[in-house]
Design a protein around this motif. Structure first.
Motif, PDB file in Angstrom:
ATOM      1  N   THR A   7       0.866  -1.300   0.089  1.00  0.00           N
ATOM      2  CA  THR A   7      -0.107  -0.062   0.056  1.00  0.00           C
ATOM      3  C   THR A   7       0.841   1.183  -0.253  1.00  0.00           C
ATOM      4  O   THR A   7       0.422   2.164  -0.850  1.00  0.00           O
ATOM      5  CB  THR A   7      -0.998  -0.037   1.085  1.00  0.00           C
ATOM      6  N   HIS A  10       2.502   1.662  -3.378  1.00  0.00           N
ATOM      7  CA  HIS A  10       1.217   2.103  -4.195  1.00  0.00           C
ATOM      8  C   HIS A  10       1.267   3.671  -4.078  1.00  0.00           C
ATOM      9  O   HIS A  10       1.197   4.460  -5.165  1.00  0.00           O
ATOM     10  CB  HIS A  10       0.130   1.420  -4.210  1.00  0.00           C
ATOM     11  N   ILE A  11       0.821   4.055  -2.902  1.00  0.00           N
ATOM     12  CA  ILE A  11       0.795   5.639  -2.734  1.00  0.00           C
ATOM     13  C   ILE A  11       1.885   6.568  -3.061  1.00  0.00           C
ATOM     14  O   ILE A  11       1.797   7.533  -3.761  1.00  0.00           O
ATOM     15  CB  ILE A  11       0.154   5.648  -1.389  1.00  0.00           C
ATOM     16  N   ARG A  14       2.221   6.765  -6.946  1.00  0.00           N
ATOM     17  CA  ARG A  14       1.257   7.591  -7.424  1.00  0.00           C
ATOM     18  C   ARG A  14       1.748   9.052  -7.403  1.00  0.00           C
ATOM     19  O   ARG A  14       1.646   9.842  -8.294  1.00  0.00           O
ATOM     20  CB  ARG A  14      -0.213   7.382  -6.999  1.00  0.00           C
ATOM     21  N   TYR A  66      -4.903  11.225  -1.736  1.00  0.00           N
ATOM     22  CA  TYR A  66      -5.091   9.782  -2.361  1.00  0.00           C
ATOM     23  C   TYR A  66      -4.821   8.741  -1.436  1.00  0.00           C
ATOM     24  O   TYR A  66      -5.397   7.605  -1.557  1.00  0.00           O
ATOM     25  CB  TYR A  66      -3.833   9.880  -3.553  1.00  0.00           C
ATOM     26  N   TYR A  70      -7.117   5.884  -1.067  1.00  0.00           N
ATOM     27  CA  TYR A  70      -6.658   4.374  -1.296  1.00  0.00           C
ATOM     28  C   TYR A  70      -7.075   3.515   0.006  1.00  0.00           C
ATOM     29  O   TYR A  70      -7.165   2.399  -0.290  1.00  0.00           O
ATOM     30  CB  TYR A  70      -5.376   4.377  -1.859  1.00  0.00           C
ATOM     31  N   LYS A  76     -10.799   0.979  -4.929  1.00  0.00           N
ATOM     32  CA  LYS A  76      -9.640   1.503  -4.995  1.00  0.00           C
ATOM     33  C   LYS A  76      -9.246   2.358  -6.392  1.00  0.00           C
ATOM     34  O   LYS A  76      -8.731   3.469  -6.427  1.00  0.00           O
ATOM     35  CB  LYS A  76      -8.348   0.481  -4.833  1.00  0.00           C
ATOM     36  N   GLU A  77     -10.062   2.046  -7.338  1.00  0.00           N
ATOM     37  CA  GLU A  77      -9.699   2.680  -8.691  1.00  0.00           C
ATOM     38  C   GLU A  77     -10.502   3.983  -8.850  1.00  0.00           C
ATOM     39  O   GLU A  77     -10.066   4.556  -9.767  1.00  0.00           O
ATOM     40  CB  GLU A  77     -10.542   1.840  -9.839  1.00  0.00           C
ATOM     41  N   SER A  79      -9.644   6.140  -6.355  1.00  0.00           N
ATOM     42  CA  SER A  79      -8.804   7.023  -5.363  1.00  0.00           C
ATOM     43  C   SER A  79      -8.374   8.154  -5.977  1.00  0.00           C
ATOM     44  O   SER A  79      -8.015   9.265  -5.129  1.00  0.00           O
ATOM     45  CB  SER A  79      -7.635   6.181  -4.799  1.00  0.00           C
ATOM     46  N   TRP A  80      -8.064   8.316  -7.294  1.00  0.00           N
ATOM     47  CA  TRP A  80      -7.527   9.187  -8.119  1.00  0.00           C
ATOM     48  C   TRP A  80      -8.388  10.418  -8.073  1.00  0.00           C
ATOM     49  O   TRP A  80      -7.894  11.671  -8.097  1.00  0.00           O
ATOM     50  CB  TRP A  80      -7.011   9.006  -9.496  1.00  0.00           C
ATOM     51  N   GLU A 173      -3.251   8.850 -13.043  1.00  0.00           N
ATOM     52  CA  GLU A 173      -3.504   7.478 -12.921  1.00  0.00           C
ATOM     53  C   GLU A 173      -3.221   6.589 -14.123  1.00  0.00           C
ATOM     54  O   GLU A 173      -2.885   5.523 -13.879  1.00  0.00           O
ATOM     55  CB  GLU A 173      -4.999   7.424 -12.508  1.00  0.00           C
TER      56      GLU A 173
END
Length: 196
Positions: A7, A10-11, A14, A66, A70, A76-77, A79-80, A173
């Motif tokens: 996680t 991922h954050i 992005r 974000y 998230y 989750k998709e 979150s952007w 994204e």
């Protein structure tokens, strides 16, 4: 959801892509303005205060929005979208906090007003370039900030900036997903090759 390495990666991923995209678009905005305005181009008085710090503040806000989205959203998709929604609400609150209703509706506040300072830190040089033919005139002396056209001020500082943040979050994204899928694809190929 538990906060784990995946996680956080991922954050962070992005956030890195978003910062690079925002930095690039702002740099292009300054460059285009210099090309178009030529001798009328006004150079930055302080690169740190007028370029670096606003981008860092914007990146920090994006990372927080974000990250929270998230971690807590089931889908989750989506979150952007969090940062764009946050900015739409916050920019409008900042704008409304400076509206005056005496003598007609207009924007008028002091240079030190918290709402105006927030709007200033969210400024974008690409948007400034787009509106080079529509300068924001008004009374900006003795600590007063009073644009002649409240509608033009709203369009540049609130509406266009909100649209910009939603747009680059969407671009971010798609870009991050594209590069990460390429990376995952190459890692899977390596695994298959090593297994054989």
């Amino acid at each position: 959801m538990q906060l784990n390495k995946s996680t956080i990666y991922h954050i962070g991923n992005r956030l890195l892509f978003w910062t690079l995209i925002n930095f690039t678009f702002n740099l292009f905005g300054l460059w285009f303005s210099k090309l178009v305005l030529k001798e009328n181009f006004i150079f930055l008085e302080s690169i740190q205060n007028e370029f670096v710090i606003p981008i860092l503040i914007q990146s920090l806000l994006f990372g927080i929005c974000y990250g929270i989205a998230y971690i807590y959203l089931k889908k989750k998709e989506l979150s952007w979208l969090a940062f764009g929604v946050f900015q739409i609400m916050t920019l409008h609150i900042a704008f409304l906090s400076g509206l005056k209703f005496t003598g007609g509706i207009h924007f008028e506040t002091s240079i030190t007003h918290a709402g105006l300072r927030y709007l200033g830190y969210q400024g974008q040089y690409l948007i400034d370039f787009i509106f080079t033919n529509k300068p924001l005139n008004g009374n900006f002396e003795n600590g007063l900030f009073k644009p002649d056209s409240t509608m033009l001020f709203y369009t540049i500082w609130v509406f266009s900036t909100s649209l910009y943040f939603v747009s680059i979050s969407c671009i971010n994204e798609k870009t991050a997903s594209f590069f990460n899928s390429k990376k995952l694809g190459s890692e899977n190929t390596d695994v298959i090759i090593n297994e054989n």
